[in-house]
Enzyme design. Structure first.
Site, PDB file in Angstrom:
ATOM      1  N   ASP A 174      -2.186  11.605   1.909  1.00  0.00           N
ATOM      2  CA  ASP A 174      -2.110  11.807   3.362  1.00  0.00           C
ATOM      3  C   ASP A 174      -3.187  12.767   3.853  1.00  0.00           C
ATOM      4  O   ASP A 174      -3.913  12.475   4.807  1.00  0.00           O
ATOM      5  CB  ASP A 174      -0.722  12.335   3.752  1.00  0.00           C
ATOM      6  CG  ASP A 174       0.382  11.379   3.350  1.00  0.00           C
ATOM      7  OD1 ASP A 174       0.060  10.235   2.976  1.00  0.00           O
ATOM      8  OD2 ASP A 174       1.551  11.775   3.399  1.00  0.00           O
ATOM      9  N   TYR A 224      12.309  11.180  -2.326  1.00  0.00           N
ATOM     10  CA  TYR A 224      10.917  11.206  -2.757  1.00  0.00           C
ATOM     11  C   TYR A 224      10.733  11.983  -4.069  1.00  0.00           C
ATOM     12  O   TYR A 224      10.148  11.485  -5.035  1.00  0.00           O
ATOM     13  CB  TYR A 224      10.054  11.818  -1.645  1.00  0.00           C
ATOM     14  CG  TYR A 224       8.573  11.774  -1.920  1.00  0.00           C
ATOM     15  CD1 TYR A 224       7.800  10.705  -1.489  1.00  0.00           C
ATOM     16  CD2 TYR A 224       7.937  12.790  -2.622  1.00  0.00           C
ATOM     17  CE1 TYR A 224       6.436  10.661  -1.735  1.00  0.00           C
ATOM     18  CE2 TYR A 224       6.578  12.760  -2.873  1.00  0.00           C
ATOM     19  CZ  TYR A 224       5.834  11.693  -2.417  1.00  0.00           C
ATOM     20  OH  TYR A 224       4.492  11.648  -2.672  1.00  0.00           O
TER      21      TYR A 224
END
Ligand code: GLA
EC number: 2.7.1.6
Length: 388
Positions: A174, A224
């Protein structure tokens, strides 16, 4: 909200006009999901939705922060002498984390700033609003204090903020995509070495449609970190019989030869996803380079199925959107993008069929899920930057 509205808001809040303006994008990932922390390839693009920051230097060392996205909260004051994480500080923790790690290495950050933040990335949609904010602060500090620091270092500091300050064990994708974004280009990034190249995205008569489930995805309370642990466990078992550093060092063929050592069906499925996704990502890069959009779209579909069946991070909302997208005319491919568990999916759709695509997928989604999905057309834009 345009830049003039933002300047007016700044002046109203801080009683003086801003000196500089900055922008930091969000991102979509074309393919290569949950491969970054497994040492594989990712293929993201920065988008033109993102976070704006307007700034004025101060004479003391206070950072005063205001977000137009949370107008009910007050101006937040952060002192350089107290940069510890505090759950109550909400979004400003990302700013404090960046300040904390950047001031350690850069003593020239010796004054405060007034910063107004405004983001038009839908919040919690998995389009990296947090990396966008981290890299916004990174580039603001770099420019305002003339720091000699490159984009790669800034991305790594952003990742450190996520991992050590916020507590999400995310990979580098990201921050890297947000910092390195380039108009009309996807970034093929080897997350093991951080070697990257730009690949021109020429979609001809097609568009990338972002489909938002509007189901909020909280990375911190999501599964996650659990997925990451499952991959690490599979890796450490494989390492007892073969010399590898990451799951993505293996091809699917090699994995099949050695997977017997894992002796845990869940971990085996997680590893198979990471390894096969890495192969798909490399293949997808070649297909996009050769403008073979049809085959590219098929790999997107395969990626979604692997995330659904092997990685188990899609869920009913994303599956409903993607499976409806697959049924529509003019669709080359569709898949979830980002971490999953809600958030967004993307589809490559022919311009001609765009209206009926949105109408039909909307209808299907509302019928199954009970509330609306949202749709945006993705434009691929530049990475974090000072605006002239
Ligand atoms: C999140 C993380 C990234 C990556 C993706 C899944 O966006 O922040 O590092 O792991 O999920 O591909």
């Amino acid at each position: 909200m345009n830049i003039n509205d933002l300047k007016n808001s700044f002046e109203k809040i801080f009683k003086a006009p801003p000196e500089n303006q900055y922008f930091s994008p969000g991102r979509i990932n074309l393919i290569g999901e949950h491969t970054d922390y497994n040492g594989g390839f990712v293929f993201p693009c920065a988008i033109t939705l993102g976070t704006y920051g307007l700034v004025k230097k101060r004479n003391d060392n206070k950072f005063r922060l205001y977000s137009l996205n949370f107008e009910d909260t007050d101006l937040v004051e952060v002192d350089l002498s107290n940069l510890e994480y505090n759950e109550k500080d909400a979004w400003t923790n990302y700013v404090k984390g960046m300040l904390k790690y950047m001031t350690v290495e850069n003593p020239s950050i010796n004054a405060g700033l007034d910063i107004l933040v405004y983001g038009n990335i839908p919040n919690g949609a998995g389009l990296s609003s947090s990396a966008s904010l981290e890299m916004l602060i990174g580039v603001i500090l770099k420019e305002e204090f003339s720091l000699n620091i490159d984009k790669k270092t800034l991305s790594l500091i952003g990742k450190k903020v996520e991992n050590q300050y916020i507590g999400v064990n995310s990979g580098i994708m990201d921050q890297f995509a947000v910092a390195f974004g380039k108009v009309d280009s996807a970034i093929i990034l080897d997350c093991n070495t951080l070697y990257y190249e730009y690949v021109n995205v020429n979609l001809e008569d097609n568009l990338i449609v972002i489909m938002n489930t509007n189901k909020r995805r909280e990375l911190t309370d999501s599964k996650y970190n659990e997925r990451r642990c499952e991959c690490e466990s599979a890796l450490s078992k494989l390492q007892t019989i073969i010399k590898i550093n990451n799951l993505c060092d293996l091809t699917v063929k090699e994995f099949n030869r050695h997977k017997h050592i894992i002796k845990n069906t869940i971990e085996e499925k997680r590893a198979l996803h990471a390894i096969s996704e890495n192969e798909r990502t490399k293949e997808a890069m070649n297909l996009l380079r050769n403008n073979n959009l049809e085959a590219f779209g098929k790999l997107m579909n395969e990626s979604h199925l692997s995330l659904k069946d092997n990685y188990e991070v899609t869920g009913k909302e994303l599956d409903t959107l993607v499976e409806s997208a697959w049924r529509q005319k003019g669709v080359l491919g569709a898949r979830m993008t980002g971490a999953g568990f809600g958030g967004c999916a993307i589809a490559i759709v022919s311009k001609e069929d765009l209206d009926s695509f949105i109408k039909n997928v909307s209808k299907d989604y509302k019928k199954v899920i009970g509330y609306e999905a949202s749709f945006y057309i993705a434009s691929i834009g530049e990475g974090s930057q000072k605006l002239s």
